[in-house]
Design a protein around this motif. Structure first.
Motif, short mmCIF file in Angstrom:
data_model
loop_
_atom_site.label_atom_id
_atom_site.label_comp_id
_atom_site.label_asym_id
_atom_site.label_seq_id
_atom_site.Cartn_x
_atom_site.Cartn_y
_atom_site.Cartn_z
N THR A 172 0.83 -1.21 0.00
CA THR A 172 0.00 0.00 0.00
C THR A 172 0.86 1.25 0.00
O THR A 172 0.61 2.20 -0.76
CB THR A 172 -0.92 0.02 1.23
OG1 THR A 172 -1.77 -1.13 1.20
CG2 THR A 172 -1.78 1.27 1.25
N TRP A 173 1.87 1.27 0.85
CA TRP A 173 2.77 2.42 0.93
C TRP A 173 3.40 2.69 -0.44
O TRP A 173 3.43 3.82 -0.93
CB TRP A 173 3.86 2.15 1.97
CG TRP A 173 4.62 3.37 2.41
CD1 TRP A 173 5.27 4.28 1.60
CD2 TRP A 173 4.80 3.85 3.75
NE1 TRP A 173 5.86 5.26 2.35
CE2 TRP A 173 5.59 5.02 3.67
CE3 TRP A 173 4.40 3.38 4.99
CZ2 TRP A 173 5.98 5.74 4.81
CZ3 TRP A 173 4.79 4.09 6.13
CH2 TRP A 173 5.56 5.26 6.03
N THR A 174 3.88 1.61 -1.08
CA THR A 174 4.53 1.73 -2.38
C THR A 174 3.56 2.23 -3.45
O THR A 174 3.89 3.11 -4.25
CB THR A 174 5.13 0.38 -2.81
OG1 THR A 174 6.05 -0.08 -1.81
CG2 THR A 174 5.86 0.49 -4.14
N LEU A 175 2.36 1.66 -3.48
CA LEU A 175 1.37 2.05 -4.48
C LEU A 175 0.98 3.52 -4.33
O LEU A 175 0.83 4.24 -5.33
CB LEU A 175 0.13 1.17 -4.37
CG LEU A 175 0.29 -0.29 -4.80
CD1 LEU A 175 -1.00 -1.06 -4.56
CD2 LEU A 175 0.69 -0.39 -6.27
N ARG A 176 0.84 3.96 -3.11
CA ARG A 176 0.47 5.35 -2.88
C ARG A 176 1.57 6.29 -3.37
O ARG A 176 1.29 7.32 -3.98
CB ARG A 176 0.17 5.59 -1.40
CG ARG A 176 -1.08 4.89 -0.89
CD ARG A 176 -1.59 5.55 0.38
NE ARG A 176 -1.99 6.93 0.13
CZ ARG A 176 -2.31 7.80 1.08
NH1 ARG A 176 -2.27 7.42 2.35
NH2 ARG A 176 -2.67 9.03 0.78
N LEU A 177 2.82 5.93 -3.10
CA LEU A 177 3.93 6.76 -3.56
C LEU A 177 4.03 6.77 -5.08
O LEU A 177 4.51 7.74 -5.68
CB LEU A 177 5.25 6.27 -2.96
CG LEU A 177 5.45 6.51 -1.46
CD1 LEU A 177 6.79 5.95 -1.02
CD2 LEU A 177 5.36 8.00 -1.12
N GLU A 178 3.58 5.68 -5.71
CA GLU A 178 3.62 5.60 -7.18
C GLU A 178 2.45 6.33 -7.82
O GLU A 178 2.34 6.37 -9.04
CB GLU A 178 3.62 4.14 -7.61
CG GLU A 178 4.93 3.41 -7.29
CD GLU A 178 4.89 1.95 -7.66
OE1 GLU A 178 3.78 1.46 -8.01
OE2 GLU A 178 5.94 1.29 -7.61
#
Length: 241
Positions: A128-134
């Motif tokens: 989730t953290w990665t997807l949000r940053l992307e």
């Protein structure tokens, strides 16, 4: 009598051969699996996650097909090592499949199920953290963080039923961390470094083997970094709402 003894002695190589090419082969495979798992664990201790993943991948096909539980345990350890090795997407997908597999069993190993659920919830947190940053939209990451929340909620409920206060506290903190991540403004999220993962046991929060870090002379005690491992849970954000 002598002839009988000679006949029995002559059959010894036959029985040894039958064992070697029958049950003995399964035992030899298990010995090979054990050697690779121990080597993988050593690689993990040395921080060589790429080698650890490779060794787990070598060991998995060697596990006899009827030893499902052992294969599941190795998959879990392999997936956790993959998270340290920068292979989060693949680890996430296999953990998802493994958790579904365990939940579909009539009588799953409860400890293995708990560990898999914990690793899955942790993977969902980082995904989730990665997807949000992307820049992925809410419709893309919200179901994942919601699944993480549900997994941690279930772990907390089970800890409460078992009257395990320390684990209950940990899972409640995990729930808070997941909720904060879901509600955090993207601009604020971009200013926060992704929490690093570590393999420490009791050392990540400034306490190793029950001993607290001492204060340095002339300086106040620094706040310990909260870096948890892949098999543990997401580091709770204690900065306040």
């Amino acid at each position: 009598m002598r002839i009988m003894l000679l006949l029995c002695w002559g059959l010894v190589p036959f029985f040894l051969g039958a064992y070697h090419y029958g049950p003995g082969q399964a035992q030899l495979k298990l010995d090979d699996v054990d050697r690779r798992v121990k080597a993988a664990q050593t690689a993990e201790e040395q921080g060589n996650w790429n080698q650890a993943v490779a060794l787990y991948n070598e060991a998995l096909p060697m596990v006899p097909s009827d030893n499902v539980k052992e294969a599941q345990k190795l998959r879990l350890e392999r997936d956790k090592a993959m998270m340290f090795n920068g292979q989060l997407p693949d680890a996430y997908l296999d953990l998802q499949a493994l958790l579904d597999e365990l939940q579909a069993e009539e009588k799953p190993d409860q400890e293995l199920l708990k560990q898999t659920r914990s690793a899955m919830a942790n993977a969902e947190y980082y995904v989730t953290w990665t997807l949000r940053l992307e820049g992925v939209g809410k419709e893309g990451w919200e179901p994942i963080i919601e699944s993480s929340r549900q997994n941690y909620r279930l772990l907390a409920e089970n800890a409460a039923k078992a009257d395990n206060k320390s684990e209950l506290k940990e899972q409640q903190e995990n729930l808070e961390a997941v909720i904060r991540l879901a509600n955090l403004d993207l601009t604020d999220l971009q200013g926060i470094p992704i929490p690093k993962q570590c393999k420490c046991k009791g050392c990540c929060n400034g306490v190793c083997n029950g001993k607290k870090k001492g204060k340095k002379k002339g300086k106040g005690q620094k706040k310990a970094k909260d870096n948890r491992g892949a098999s543990a849970s997401p580091p709770p954000d204690k900065s306040g709402s």
